[in-house]
Scaffold this motif. Structure first.
Motif, PDB file in Angstrom:
ATOM      1  N   PRO A 127       0.847  -1.195   0.000  1.00  0.00           N
ATOM      2  CA  PRO A 127       0.000   0.000   0.000  1.00  0.00           C
ATOM      3  C   PRO A 127       0.882   1.244   0.000  1.00  0.00           C
ATOM      4  O   PRO A 127       1.849   1.311   0.752  1.00  0.00           O
ATOM      5  CB  PRO A 127      -0.789  -0.105   1.316  1.00  0.00           C
ATOM      6  N   CYS A 128       0.566   2.203  -0.872  1.00  0.00           N
ATOM      7  CA  CYS A 128       1.406   3.400  -0.970  1.00  0.00           C
ATOM      8  C   CYS A 128       0.554   4.650  -0.845  1.00  0.00           C
ATOM      9  O   CYS A 128      -0.373   4.845  -1.621  1.00  0.00           O
ATOM     10  CB  CYS A 128       2.114   3.471  -2.315  1.00  0.00           C
ATOM     11  N   PHE A 129       0.895   5.486   0.114  1.00  0.00           N
ATOM     12  CA  PHE A 129       0.213   6.770   0.250  1.00  0.00           C
ATOM     13  C   PHE A 129       1.278   7.854   0.348  1.00  0.00           C
ATOM     14  O   PHE A 129       2.030   7.883   1.312  1.00  0.00           O
ATOM     15  CB  PHE A 129      -0.682   6.748   1.496  1.00  0.00           C
ATOM     16  N   ASN A 130       1.356   8.686  -0.664  1.00  0.00           N
ATOM     17  CA  ASN A 130       2.384   9.741  -0.715  1.00  0.00           C
ATOM     18  C   ASN A 130       3.783   9.189  -0.480  1.00  0.00           C
ATOM     19  O   ASN A 130       4.508   9.661   0.376  1.00  0.00           O
ATOM     20  CB  ASN A 130       2.086  10.840   0.309  1.00  0.00           C
ATOM     21  N   GLU A 131       4.132   8.172  -1.248  1.00  0.00           N
ATOM     22  CA  GLU A 131       5.448   7.545  -1.073  1.00  0.00           C
ATOM     23  C   GLU A 131       6.339   7.794  -2.292  1.00  0.00           C
ATOM     24  O   GLU A 131       7.275   7.038  -2.538  1.00  0.00           O
ATOM     25  CB  GLU A 131       5.304   6.034  -0.841  1.00  0.00           C
ATOM     26  N   GLY A 132       6.048   8.840  -3.067  1.00  0.00           N
ATOM     27  CA  GLY A 132       6.809   9.145  -4.285  1.00  0.00           C
ATOM     28  C   GLY A 132       8.313   8.991  -4.112  1.00  0.00           C
ATOM     29  O   GLY A 132       8.977   8.343  -4.915  1.00  0.00           O
ATOM     30  N   GLY A 140      -7.225   4.748   3.404  1.00  0.00           N
ATOM     31  CA  GLY A 140      -6.520   4.309   4.614  1.00  0.00           C
ATOM     32  C   GLY A 140      -5.819   2.982   4.372  1.00  0.00           C
ATOM     33  O   GLY A 140      -6.214   2.196   3.505  1.00  0.00           O
ATOM     34  N   LYS A 141      -4.785   2.751   5.144  1.00  0.00           N
ATOM     35  CA  LYS A 141      -3.920   1.596   4.902  1.00  0.00           C
ATOM     36  C   LYS A 141      -4.662   0.262   4.938  1.00  0.00           C
ATOM     37  O   LYS A 141      -4.405  -0.624   4.130  1.00  0.00           O
ATOM     38  CB  LYS A 141      -2.797   1.588   5.934  1.00  0.00           C
ATOM     39  N   GLU A 142      -5.586   0.116   5.880  1.00  0.00           N
ATOM     40  CA  GLU A 142      -6.262  -1.185   6.033  1.00  0.00           C
ATOM     41  C   GLU A 142      -7.062  -1.536   4.783  1.00  0.00           C
ATOM     42  O   GLU A 142      -7.053  -2.671   4.315  1.00  0.00           O
ATOM     43  CB  GLU A 142      -7.180  -1.173   7.256  1.00  0.00           C
TER      44      GLU A 142
HETATM   45  N1  UDP Z   1      -0.387   3.945   3.961  1.00  0.00           N
HETATM   46  C1  UDP Z   1      -1.477   3.855   3.101  1.00  0.00           C
HETATM   47  N2  UDP Z   1      -2.577   4.647   3.340  1.00  0.00           N
HETATM   48  C2  UDP Z   1      -2.633   5.518   4.397  1.00  0.00           C
HETATM   49  C3  UDP Z   1      -1.526   5.574   5.292  1.00  0.00           C
HETATM   50  C4  UDP Z   1      -0.433   4.754   5.048  1.00  0.00           C
HETATM   51  O1  UDP Z   1      -1.471   3.097   2.145  1.00  0.00           O
HETATM   52  O2  UDP Z   1      -3.645   6.209   4.546  1.00  0.00           O
HETATM   53  C5  UDP Z   1       0.800   3.082   3.724  1.00  0.00           C
HETATM   54  C6  UDP Z   1       2.124   3.829   3.632  1.00  0.00           C
HETATM   55  O3  UDP Z   1       2.344   4.346   2.349  1.00  0.00           O
HETATM   56  C7  UDP Z   1       3.120   2.755   4.011  1.00  0.00           C
HETATM   57  C8  UDP Z   1       2.338   1.899   4.995  1.00  0.00           C
HETATM   58  O4  UDP Z   1       0.963   2.215   4.799  1.00  0.00           O
HETATM   59  O5  UDP Z   1       3.472   1.946   2.903  1.00  0.00           O
HETATM   60  C9  UDP Z   1       2.754   2.173   6.427  1.00  0.00           C
HETATM   61  O6  UDP Z   1       2.684   3.551   6.690  1.00  0.00           O
HETATM   62  P1  UDP Z   1       3.728   4.279   7.615  1.00  0.00           P
HETATM   63  O7  UDP Z   1       5.108   3.873   7.275  1.00  0.00           O
HETATM   64  O8  UDP Z   1       3.423   5.741   7.524  1.00  0.00           O
HETATM   65  O9  UDP Z   1       3.306   3.734   9.035  1.00  0.00           O
HETATM   66  P2  UDP Z   1       4.276   3.430  10.269  1.00  0.00           P
HETATM   67  O10 UDP Z   1       5.420   2.617   9.737  1.00  0.00           O
HETATM   68  O11 UDP Z   1       4.711   4.753  10.762  1.00  0.00           O
HETATM   69  O12 UDP Z   1       3.402   2.678  11.205  1.00  0.00           O
END
Ligand code: UDP
Ligand code: MG
Length: 320
Positions: A18-23, A81-83
């Motif tokens: 999952p990618c969110f603003n990961e350019g 969202g990530k989930e």
């Molecule tokens: N992510 C996503 N949607 C969201 C927030 C996060 O797909 O709304 C992805 C994010 O790009 C990353 C993963 O979820 O690949 C984990 O996010 P992050 O590293 O910010 O979380 P942490 O490691 O701080 O728990």
């Protein structure tokens, strides 16, 4: 076991990201991920889910896709969202073994080799367990500890410690999860709830390659509460018990007050006790209402039956 040529072959391994603003992370990620996957010597696909990024994540993914026939990109219509993004990836992957991982390289792709070996031994789920919580302050660690403690006591699924979404799942497990109809997707809980036989490998979680974490304290708190309420009815039921205890105490108190009044007459002082009990009960009622409201909101979400996520477009390799 690997299938080549012919009809759309299903690969042995799917990696879901999952990618969110990961350019910024995309090139770094693929620079390390692809060599690690090729070294495995099995057929694989990488399913990247663009979760409504507002930066150039999608463009960069599509650019890599032009030279990489194993990359498939699921572009969601907005940020879910990530989930949910992870759920979208699970729906679209085709591998016989499936590994979700983060885009920020906190999950080392090199660990997949060991996970795959365990899977070949016959384990249906292989957890990757962090060797130590890195990049976490004391307060976050305490919060996590508290959350697990509460979760263990309130819910009948047990969450493995120091285990995130980075794991390997057999196709059977993924199909089971995909068949679960619920909208509320607390993946840690869902993964644990489906069960299956599991083994584990240890990995070292590094720092984020670039950018900042997408979760702040409020989002995390909301996430923890969602997790609790979607896997436990305890917060909903406990008020009955508390109410019963308080009513019983109140009943005896009333009897005592009546007898006192009958014997000694009405004494005007008593204002405090009334105020205290009214405020206390009023507060409790509001709290209870709030909790019932939360469950009701969840039921409402489920009843609406909206899709978990919306795919704007599925970019398959070679489509241009
Ligand atoms: N992510 C996503 N949607 C969201 C927030 C996060 O797909 O709304 C992805 C994010 O790009 C990353 C993963 O979820 O690949 C984990 O996010 P992050 O590293 O910010 O979380 P942490 O490691 O701080 O728990
Ligand atoms: Mg991270």
């Amino acid at each position: 076991m690997s299938t080549d040529g012919g009809e759309p072959a299903s690969p042995l391994l799917s990696v879901i990201i999952p990618c969110f603003n990961e350019g910024e992370n995309v090139p770094i990620l693929f620079g390390r991920l692809l060599p690690a996957l090729r070294a495995l010597g099995v057929s694989f696909e990488v399913v990247c889910v663009n979760d409504g990024s507002r930066d150039d994540t999608l463009e960069r993914l599509l650019e890599i896709q032009r030279g990489e026939p194993t990359l498939r990109v699921v572009d969601l219509s907005r940020n879910f969202g990530k989930e949910k993004a992870l759920s979208a990836g699970l729906f679209h992957c085709r591998g016989r073994a499936v590994v979700p991982m983060d885009a920020d390289l906190q999950h080392p792709p090199e660990a997949i080799a060991e996970m795959l070996a365990k899977w070949r031994e016959g384990w249906e789920v292989v957890f990757a367990r962090r060797d130590a919580r890195t990049g976490q302050g004391l307060s976050e660690r305490l919060f996590a500890k508290g959350f697990y403690w509460v979760f263990d006591h309130l819910s009948d699924v047990r969450l493995p410690r120091e285990v995130g979404d980075f794991r390997l799942m057999d196709r059977r497990v993924v199909d089971t999860i995909n068949a679960m109809p619920e909208r509320s997707r607390f993946m840690k809980g869902i993964f644990a709830w489906v069960g299956y036989r599991h083994a584990e490998v240890i990995y070292h979680q590094g720092e984020r390659a670039a950018g900042t974490s997408k979760f702040n304290s409020i989002k995390l708190l909301r996430f923890a509460f969602d997790g609790l309420t979607s896997f436990s009815n305890f917060p909903l039921r406990v008020w009955g018990v508390i109410g019963a205890v308080i009513s019983t105490l109140a009943f005896f108190y009333i009897v005592v007050r009546i007898i006192r009044t009958l014997i000694w007459g009405i004494d005007v002082p008593g204002y405090e006790s009334i105020l205290v009990s009214v405020l206390f009960l009023g507060g409790m009622q509001l709290l209870t209402l709030g909790i019932i409201g939360d469950y009701l909101g969840r039921v409402f979400d489920e009843v609406k039956g909206r899709p978990l996520f919306i795919v704007r477009r599925l970019h398959e390799p070679g489509e241009g």
